[in-house]
Design a protein around this motif. Structure first.
Motif, PDB file in Angstrom:
ATOM      1  N   MET A   1      57.186  30.834 -69.042  1.00 14.40           N
ATOM      2  CA  MET A   1      57.442  29.505 -69.598  1.00 14.40           C
ATOM      3  C   MET A   1      58.791  29.418 -70.307  1.00 14.40           C
ATOM      4  N   LEU A   2      59.525  28.330 -70.062  1.00 12.40           N
ATOM      5  CA  LEU A   2      60.697  27.949 -70.853  1.00 12.40           C
ATOM      6  C   LEU A   2      60.252  26.709 -71.631  1.00 12.40           C
ATOM      7  N   GLY A   3      59.915  26.901 -72.899  1.00 14.36           N
ATOM      8  CA  GLY A   3      59.299  25.806 -73.633  1.00 14.36           C
ATOM      9  C   GLY A   3      58.017  25.400 -72.919  1.00 14.36           C
ATOM     10  N   SER A   4      57.915  24.123 -72.574  1.00 15.57           N
ATOM     11  CA  SER A   4      56.719  23.635 -71.901  1.00 15.57           C
ATOM     12  C   SER A   4      56.859  23.625 -70.379  1.00 15.57           C
ATOM     13  N   THR A   5      57.947  24.222 -69.871  1.00 24.34           N
ATOM     14  CA  THR A   5      58.206  24.194 -68.432  1.00 24.34           C
ATOM     15  C   THR A   5      57.910  25.538 -67.781  1.00 24.34           C
ATOM     16  N   ARG A   6      57.140  25.524 -66.714  1.00 25.27           N
ATOM     17  CA  ARG A   6      56.868  26.756 -65.979  1.00 25.27           C
ATOM     18  C   ARG A   6      58.066  27.098 -65.084  1.00 25.27           C
ATOM     19  N   MET A   7      58.480  28.353 -65.147  1.00 29.73           N
ATOM     20  CA  MET A   7      59.597  28.828 -64.339  1.00 29.73           C
ATOM     21  C   MET A   7      59.064  29.843 -63.323  1.00 29.73           C
ATOM     22  N   VAL A   8      59.852  30.083 -62.256  1.00 28.44           N
ATOM     23  CA  VAL A   8      59.515  31.142 -61.301  1.00 28.44           C
ATOM     24  C   VAL A   8      60.765  31.940 -60.982  1.00 28.44           C
ATOM     25  N   ILE A   9      60.600  33.194 -60.638  1.00 28.46           N
ATOM     26  CA  ILE A   9      61.709  34.054 -60.233  1.00 28.46           C
ATOM     27  C   ILE A   9      61.437  34.501 -58.806  1.00 28.46           C
ATOM     28  N   MET A  10      62.462  34.435 -57.962  1.00 28.82           N
ATOM     29  CA  MET A  10      62.300  34.927 -56.595  1.00 28.82           C
ATOM     30  C   MET A  10      63.619  35.531 -56.127  1.00 28.82           C
ATOM     31  N   PRO A  11      63.585  36.336 -55.064  1.00 24.37           N
ATOM     32  CA  PRO A  11      64.827  36.948 -54.610  1.00 24.37           C
ATOM     33  C   PRO A  11      65.846  35.907 -54.130  1.00 24.37           C
ATOM     34  N   ALA A  12      67.105  36.091 -54.536  1.00 19.09           N
ATOM     35  CA  ALA A  12      68.171  35.204 -54.059  1.00 19.09           C
ATOM     36  C   ALA A  12      68.223  35.232 -52.532  1.00 19.09           C
ATOM     37  N   ASP A  13      67.939  36.406 -51.971  1.00 20.74           N
ATOM     38  CA  ASP A  13      68.008  36.544 -50.521  1.00 20.74           C
ATOM     39  C   ASP A  13      66.969  35.680 -49.807  1.00 20.74           C
ATOM     40  N   SER A  14      65.854  35.417 -50.478  1.00 19.43           N
ATOM     41  CA  SER A  14      64.842  34.554 -49.855  1.00 19.43           C
ATOM     42  C   SER A  14      65.336  33.112 -49.784  1.00 19.43           C
ATOM     43  N   ILE A  15      66.106  32.722 -50.783  1.00 20.78           N
ATOM     44  CA  ILE A  15      66.684  31.370 -50.742  1.00 20.78           C
ATOM     45  C   ILE A  15      67.763  31.323 -49.654  1.00 20.78           C
ATOM     46  N   GLY A  16      68.509  32.420 -49.511  1.00 24.78           N
ATOM     47  CA  GLY A  16      69.469  32.514 -48.402  1.00 24.78           C
ATOM     48  C   GLY A  16      68.775  32.401 -47.056  1.00 24.78           C
ATOM     49  N   GLU A  17      67.602  33.011 -46.959  1.00 24.69           N
ATOM     50  CA  GLU A  17      66.821  32.926 -45.712  1.00 24.69           C
ATOM     51  C   GLU A  17      66.439  31.476 -45.414  1.00 24.69           C
ATOM     52  N   LEU A  18      66.054  30.756 -46.464  1.00 25.54           N
ATOM     53  CA  LEU A  18      65.718  29.339 -46.293  1.00 25.54           C
ATOM     54  C   LEU A  18      66.951  28.547 -45.829  1.00 25.54           C
ATOM     55  N   MET A  19      68.116  28.848 -46.434  1.00 20.41           N
ATOM     56  CA  MET A  19      69.346  28.173 -46.015  1.00 20.41           C
ATOM     57  C   MET A  19      69.604  28.392 -44.523  1.00 20.41           C
ATOM     58  N   GLU A  20      69.468  29.649 -44.118  1.00 17.36           N
ATOM     59  CA  GLU A  20      69.736  29.986 -42.711  1.00 17.36           C
ATOM     60  C   GLU A  20      68.724  29.311 -41.786  1.00 17.36           C
ATOM     61  N   PHE A  21      67.471  29.255 -42.246  1.00 22.50           N
ATOM     62  CA  PHE A  21      66.418  28.638 -41.431  1.00 22.50           C
ATOM     63  C   PHE A  21      66.667  27.135 -41.263  1.00 22.50           C
ATOM     64  N   ILE A  22      67.081  26.474 -42.344  1.00 24.21           N
ATOM     65  CA  ILE A  22      67.375  25.031 -42.237  1.00 24.21           C
ATOM     66  C   ILE A  22      68.527  24.808 -41.249  1.00 24.21           C
ATOM     67  N   MET A  23      69.527  25.699 -41.270  1.00 26.17           N
ATOM     68  CA  MET A  23      70.638  25.579 -40.314  1.00 26.17           C
ATOM     69  C   MET A  23      70.144  25.734 -38.873  1.00 26.17           C
ATOM     70  N   GLN A  24      69.140  26.600 -38.695  1.00 21.87           N
ATOM     71  CA  GLN A  24      68.627  26.833 -37.332  1.00 21.87           C
ATOM     72  C   GLN A  24      67.837  25.638 -36.810  1.00 21.87           C
ATOM     73  N   ILE A  25      67.009  25.055 -37.672  1.00 20.57           N
ATOM     74  CA  ILE A  25      66.132  23.977 -37.186  1.00 20.57           C
ATOM     75  C   ILE A  25      66.761  22.599 -37.358  1.00 20.57           C
ATOM     76  N   SER A  26      67.859  22.511 -38.139  1.00 25.51           N
ATOM     77  CA  SER A  26      68.501  21.219 -38.335  1.00 25.51           C
ATOM     78  C   SER A  26      70.016  21.421 -38.361  1.00 25.51           C
ATOM     79  N   ASP A  27      70.657  20.993 -39.442  1.00 32.18           N
ATOM     80  CA  ASP A  27      72.118  21.154 -39.488  1.00 32.18           C
ATOM     81  C   ASP A  27      72.601  21.275 -40.936  1.00 32.18           C
ATOM     82  N   GLU A  28      73.902  21.423 -41.082  1.00 36.58           N
ATOM     83  CA  GLU A  28      74.475  21.650 -42.407  1.00 36.58           C
ATOM     84  C   GLU A  28      74.264  20.447 -43.325  1.00 36.58           C
ATOM     85  N   ASN A  29      74.282  19.268 -42.752  1.00 35.27           N
ATOM     86  CA  ASN A  29      74.080  18.066 -43.547  1.00 35.27           C
ATOM     87  C   ASN A  29      72.699  18.079 -44.211  1.00 35.27           C
ATOM     88  N   MET A  30      71.707  18.495 -43.451  1.00 38.84           N
ATOM     89  CA  MET A  30      70.340  18.570 -43.976  1.00 38.84           C
ATOM     90  C   MET A  30      70.251  19.645 -45.059  1.00 38.84           C
TER      91      MET A  30
END
Ligand SMILES: [Zn+2]
Length: 185
Positions: A22-51
């Motif tokens: 928790m940050l004050g009353s807000t729930r936070m999460v931690i995840m690998p930066a590389d997993s967010i990179g994976e999501l970026m790459e996946f969006i590029m594969q199924i759509s485009d840079e604009n998306m």
């Protein structure tokens, strides 16, 4: 609270009975930066840079709006300037970027606002370079969205955050500049 007292590691609380971070009353999460990179790459594969840019800008904008509210409600910034500076400090503590503000000019009565500085070690630019490669424009839309959402929420006035340099296009560092929307032109 003053900006000098804002260190995310001291503000976070781990509730071991519920496994909530928790940050004050807000729930936070931690995840690998590389997993967010994976999501970026996946969006590029199924759509485009604009998306990809739209998704990350919106996520950043929401996080910025949300952090501005959380910090005001739960940590009572002493001044408007402290509140403005807390966003980059929290973003740095989250490991997203090393945000180093350089100029802060806040004069809404005269229609003037300028907040700018350096973004070092943007994880988004690093992931972009690793997975997509160098491009001819700034790519740190998660950060730009955050800056926009955070400052707009505080100032109650529409601002525009721009990334004026980015390592993903070959610059030495990423740079941000936030102004009232009407002040840009
Ligand atoms: Zn960048």
């Amino acid at each position: 609270m003053k900006i000098k007292d804002v260190h995310l590691k001291d503000l976070l609380e781990i509730h071991e009975d519920t496994a909530k971070l928790m940050l004050g009353s807000t729930r936070m999460v931690i995840m690998p930066a590389d997993s967010i990179g994976e999501l970026m790459e996946f969006i590029m594969q199924i759509s485009d840079e604009n998306m990809l840019e739209m998704f990350f800008y919106r996520m950043g904008e929401h996080a910025g709006q949300h952090d501005a509210e959380t910090l005001k409600r739960d940590f009572s910034p002493d001044t408007l300037e402290d509140w403005l500076a807390m966003g980059p400090a929290i973003h740095s503590g989250e490991g997203i970027v090393h945000a180093k503000p350089e100029v802060m000019e806040v004069d809404p009565d005269n229609g003037h606002f300028l907040f700018k500085g350096v973004w070092e070690n943007s994880f988004m630019a690093e992931q972009w370079l690793d997975r997509i490669g160098q491009v001819d424009h700034p790519v740190c839309t998660l950060l730009t969205g955050y800056a926009n959402g955070y400052v707009t929420k505080i100032m109650g006035h529409e601002v525009e955050a721009r990334e004026t340099a980015c390592i993903a296009k070959g610059d030495d560092v990423c740079r941000f500049e936030i102004r009232f929307k009407e002040e840009w032109d």
